[in-house]
Structure formats: C-alpha cells, structure tokens
Design an enzyme around this catalytic site. Structure first.
Site, PDB file in Angstrom:
ATOM      1  N   ASP A 185     -14.623  -3.044  -7.011  1.00 33.24           N
ATOM      2  CA  ASP A 185     -14.276  -4.459  -7.190  1.00 33.24           C
ATOM      3  C   ASP A 185     -15.327  -5.131  -8.072  1.00 33.24           C
ATOM      4  O   ASP A 185     -14.999  -5.781  -9.070  1.00 33.24           O
ATOM      5  CB  ASP A 185     -14.218  -5.184  -5.843  1.00 33.24           C
ATOM      6  CG  ASP A 185     -13.158  -4.641  -4.910  1.00 33.24           C
ATOM      7  OD1 ASP A 185     -12.014  -4.480  -5.347  1.00 33.24           O
ATOM      8  OD2 ASP A 185     -13.496  -4.367  -3.741  1.00 33.24           O
ATOM      9  N   ARG A 197       0.825  -1.216   0.000  1.00 32.29           N
ATOM     10  CA  ARG A 197       0.000   0.000   0.000  1.00 32.29           C
ATOM     11  C   ARG A 197       0.857   1.263   0.000  1.00 32.29           C
ATOM     12  O   ARG A 197       0.562   2.236  -0.705  1.00 32.29           O
ATOM     13  CB  ARG A 197      -0.932  -0.009   1.221  1.00 32.29           C
ATOM     14  CG  ARG A 197      -1.831   1.222   1.327  1.00 32.29           C
ATOM     15  CD  ARG A 197      -2.828   1.103   2.471  1.00 32.29           C
ATOM     16  NE  ARG A 197      -3.515   2.361   2.693  1.00 32.29           N
ATOM     17  CZ  ARG A 197      -3.503   3.057   3.826  1.00 32.29           C
ATOM     18  NH1 ARG A 197      -2.831   2.570   4.883  1.00 32.29           N
ATOM     19  NH2 ARG A 197      -4.138   4.195   3.943  1.00 32.29           N
ATOM     20  N   TRP A 217     -10.396  -8.692   1.560  1.00 37.07           N
ATOM     21  CA  TRP A 217     -11.108  -9.072   0.334  1.00 37.07           C
ATOM     22  C   TRP A 217     -11.130 -10.593   0.165  1.00 37.07           C
ATOM     23  O   TRP A 217     -11.979 -11.123  -0.536  1.00 37.07           O
ATOM     24  CB  TRP A 217     -10.429  -8.451  -0.881  1.00 37.07           C
ATOM     25  CG  TRP A 217     -10.653  -6.989  -1.060  1.00 37.07           C
ATOM     26  CD1 TRP A 217     -11.602  -6.390  -1.866  1.00 37.07           C
ATOM     27  CD2 TRP A 217      -9.917  -5.907  -0.452  1.00 37.07           C
ATOM     28  NE1 TRP A 217     -11.488  -5.021  -1.793  1.00 37.07           N
ATOM     29  CE2 TRP A 217     -10.465  -4.696  -0.929  1.00 37.07           C
ATOM     30  CE3 TRP A 217      -8.853  -5.866   0.436  1.00 37.07           C
ATOM     31  CZ2 TRP A 217      -9.974  -3.445  -0.543  1.00 37.07           C
ATOM     32  CZ3 TRP A 217      -8.362  -4.629   0.838  1.00 37.07           C
ATOM     33  CH2 TRP A 217      -8.920  -3.435   0.353  1.00 37.07           C
ATOM     34  N   HIS A 220      -5.615  -6.678  -4.362  1.00 41.49           N
ATOM     35  CA  HIS A 220      -6.549  -6.772  -3.233  1.00 41.49           C
ATOM     36  C   HIS A 220      -6.622  -8.184  -2.677  1.00 41.49           C
ATOM     37  O   HIS A 220      -7.271  -8.407  -1.653  1.00 41.49           O
ATOM     38  CB  HIS A 220      -7.948  -6.321  -3.656  1.00 41.49           C
ATOM     39  CG  HIS A 220      -8.110  -4.838  -3.697  1.00 41.49           C
ATOM     40  ND1 HIS A 220      -9.175  -4.217  -4.323  1.00 41.49           N
ATOM     41  CD2 HIS A 220      -7.353  -3.839  -3.171  1.00 41.49           C
ATOM     42  CE1 HIS A 220      -9.061  -2.912  -4.184  1.00 41.49           C
ATOM     43  NE2 HIS A 220      -7.963  -2.654  -3.495  1.00 41.49           N
ATOM     44  N   HIS A 249       0.690   4.042  -2.949  1.00 41.19           N
ATOM     45  CA  HIS A 249       0.293   5.421  -2.691  1.00 41.19           C
ATOM     46  C   HIS A 249       1.405   6.407  -3.055  1.00 41.19           C
ATOM     47  O   HIS A 249       1.118   7.567  -3.353  1.00 41.19           O
ATOM     48  CB  HIS A 249      -0.124   5.590  -1.236  1.00 41.19           C
ATOM     49  CG  HIS A 249      -1.499   5.070  -0.961  1.00 41.19           C
ATOM     50  ND1 HIS A 249      -2.400   5.698  -0.122  1.00 41.19           N
ATOM     51  CD2 HIS A 249      -2.140   3.973  -1.426  1.00 41.19           C
ATOM     52  CE1 HIS A 249      -3.523   5.020  -0.087  1.00 41.19           C
ATOM     53  NE2 HIS A 249      -3.378   3.949  -0.860  1.00 41.19           N
TER      54      HIS A 249
END
Length: 307
Positions: free
Chosen positions: A258, A50, A228, A195, A54
């Site tokens: 999604d 992540r 997820w 995910h 980002h």
C-alpha cells in the site's frame, strides 16, 4: 412433405443458435438484483469482491491459464493458502446459482463483485457476461500467483510463482503480479483502491498486527480483522486520501504494497490523483475492474452479453 422437413431443419438450427446465444438478459438482470439485495442484507461486499479477485487474479497470459473461469469453486483451489475463508464466499454464491441455473458460476462470481462495488457506493462496472465455466479442477492453476502484502514476496510469475523472490521491493512484486496479466501502473493503482472496503485477518494472512480494531470489533458480519479505512463497507477514495495524508492510525492496516503507491515514481501520480478526485478514481477503477473480470475467460457468445 420435403418442404416441411426443410422447415423443421431450419427451425431446429434456429433453436440451436438460440441456445448458444449466451445467458438471457432477463436472467442476468434478475441475478444482478439478487446480488445487490444479498450485499445489502448480509453486508458481504468485501468477501464477494475478494472471491472474484482471487478467481481471476491467477491469470498468466504467457502460460495461457488461470483467470475468471470459476475454477475457485473447486476444493483444490480453495485449499490454496491465499484463499483461506473463501469457502464461505462460495456458500453465498451457491444459492444464486441454484436460483439462476442458466448462468455460469464464473458469471455469477464476477457479477456479485460488480454488484457489491455499486451497492457499496462505487461506480457501475460496464460488465459483460457469457463466461464459460471450467469443467474440472484440472483448470486450477499453480499456486502462488496472487500478491503478498509483505516481504518476503513471492516470485508470482513464471514456472514457479510460489518461490520466494530475492527482490524485497514491493513495487517490483506488484508489477510481476499485474504485468503477468497485462495491466499497467495506472491500473495497478486503481485496482489497489479496492482496499477501501474490507478487512484482512491475522489468522488468514498473517499480515495484520491486530486481531481486531475499534473499527472492526463489532462487525458487521464476522467480528475483527484490520481494515484499511474507517468506513470499510463504503466504496470511495478514502484509501488514497489516507495514504496521501500520511496519518498513521494504529487501528488501520497499511502494508508495504500500500505504502509503495506513494513512493514509487510510476505509481505515485495516479495515487495522488485518486486522492484528489473520487470521480477520476471511479472512472479508472471501473475500466480496470471490467478488464480484470475478463482475463482468461472464454465467452459464449464471443462478444458477451451486456445488461
């Protein structure tokens, strides 16, 4: 004596060139091993992925700013709403930087993500290194370029990316985000497959409906959040398998961004393909991850360094 001076000048020029040859392969290899050990010890693959996403996911090829330059290490960017919790991820990166001072923050951030994918069972990403760090927080781009999980969606491109768009279509939102960086529909779907690892937290994004689930209540690491997939520390194609199966599990997160991968005609063929073939997913994901890790980067040397 003049010949000796010429030789000294030549050797000095050689030394300058060697200093500009980018990071050493020895240092890169050592750091990659340290990243892998960190992931296995701390079970921190999701937050490292992540963090890297980002840092590079705010690139705008038209504005020619943002991207993988480690601007996320500055408080100004960490304060962006979408980056909640990533100060902890930088806390994991700093010891690596201290141990490997010759490597840039930008390289270490992107390396940690690639190592996290591989250590979690995913493909080896064909990375190159030599990224140059942003020098000050003047490099921090305007807030609002990263995707939202649910409507109302941000504009995500142009001069005011943080403004809310009147278009409620999640597919259009994803395309605004990723087309802005130069990605196509196949790459959007492949990257969405990340995910398969990680969790989202209600207090950070406001998207999850639950604070904790039967899959996340005991961690590892920070307890809670919604994942997820059931095995959210394993990188595989379970994310696409679950989408294709259409089985609704109240303890698993499925955002509209999604679900649209199976309803949009441009995304659907790729999502179905990845659900059927993990090998196909891994191949396309590795290529898209590499591309994403380089957007907005300046490399020294320009061709980069591979290990």
């Amino acid at each position: 004596r003049e010949r000796e001076r010429e030789r000294e000048r030549f050797e000095t020029m050689g030394n300058v060139k060697s200093k500009q040859a980018g990071p050493s392969k020895k240092a890169l290899t050592s750091c990659y091993k340290d990243c892998t050990a960190l992931v296995k010890e701390r079970k921190c693959a999701p937050i490292l992925v992540r963090l890297a996403w980002h840092d590079c996911g705010n690139y705008d090829r038209n504005a020619r700013n943002g991207g993988a330059c480690a601007s996320i290490r500055f408080d100004k960017e960490l304060a962006h709403g979408c980056n909640a919790g990533l100060d902890g991820a930088m806390g994991l990166i700093q010891p690596l930087k201290d141990k490997h001072p010759g490597l840039s923050y930008a390289d270490i951030i992107q390396m940690a993500s690639a190592a996290a994918i591989e250590a979690s069972g995913g493909p080896k990403i064909p990375m190159r290194y030599g990224r140059v760090d942003a020098e000050t927080d003047a490099a921090v781009p305007i807030e609002g370029r990263l995707p939202d999980g649910e409507a109302p969606f941000g504009q995500a491109d142009g001069a005011c990316p943080g403004d809310k768009s009147e278009d409620p279509d999640p597919a259009a939102h994803l395309r605004r985000v990723f087309y802005r960086m130069g990605f196509n529909d196949r790459e959007i779907v492949a990257l969405s497959g990340a995910h398969t690892i990680g969790r989202a937290y209600k207090e950070r994004s406001g998207v999850p409906t639950l604070d904790s689930t039967k899959y996340t209540a005991e961690g590892p690491g920070t307890k809670g959040g919604m994942s997820w997939t059931r095995d959210w520390l394993d990188f595989n194609n379970d994310y696409f398998v679950a989408l294709a199966a259409g089985e609704k599990d109240a303890d698993l997160l499925e955002m509209s961004t999604d679900a649209v991968l199976l309803t949009d005609e441009g995304f659907k063929p790729h999502a179905l393909k990845y659900g059927e073939s993990q090998a196909a997913f891994f191949e396309d994901y590795a290529a898209a991850h590499k591309k994403l890790s380089e957007v907005g980067s300046t490399f020294d040397p320009p061709e980069g360094v591979s290990i």
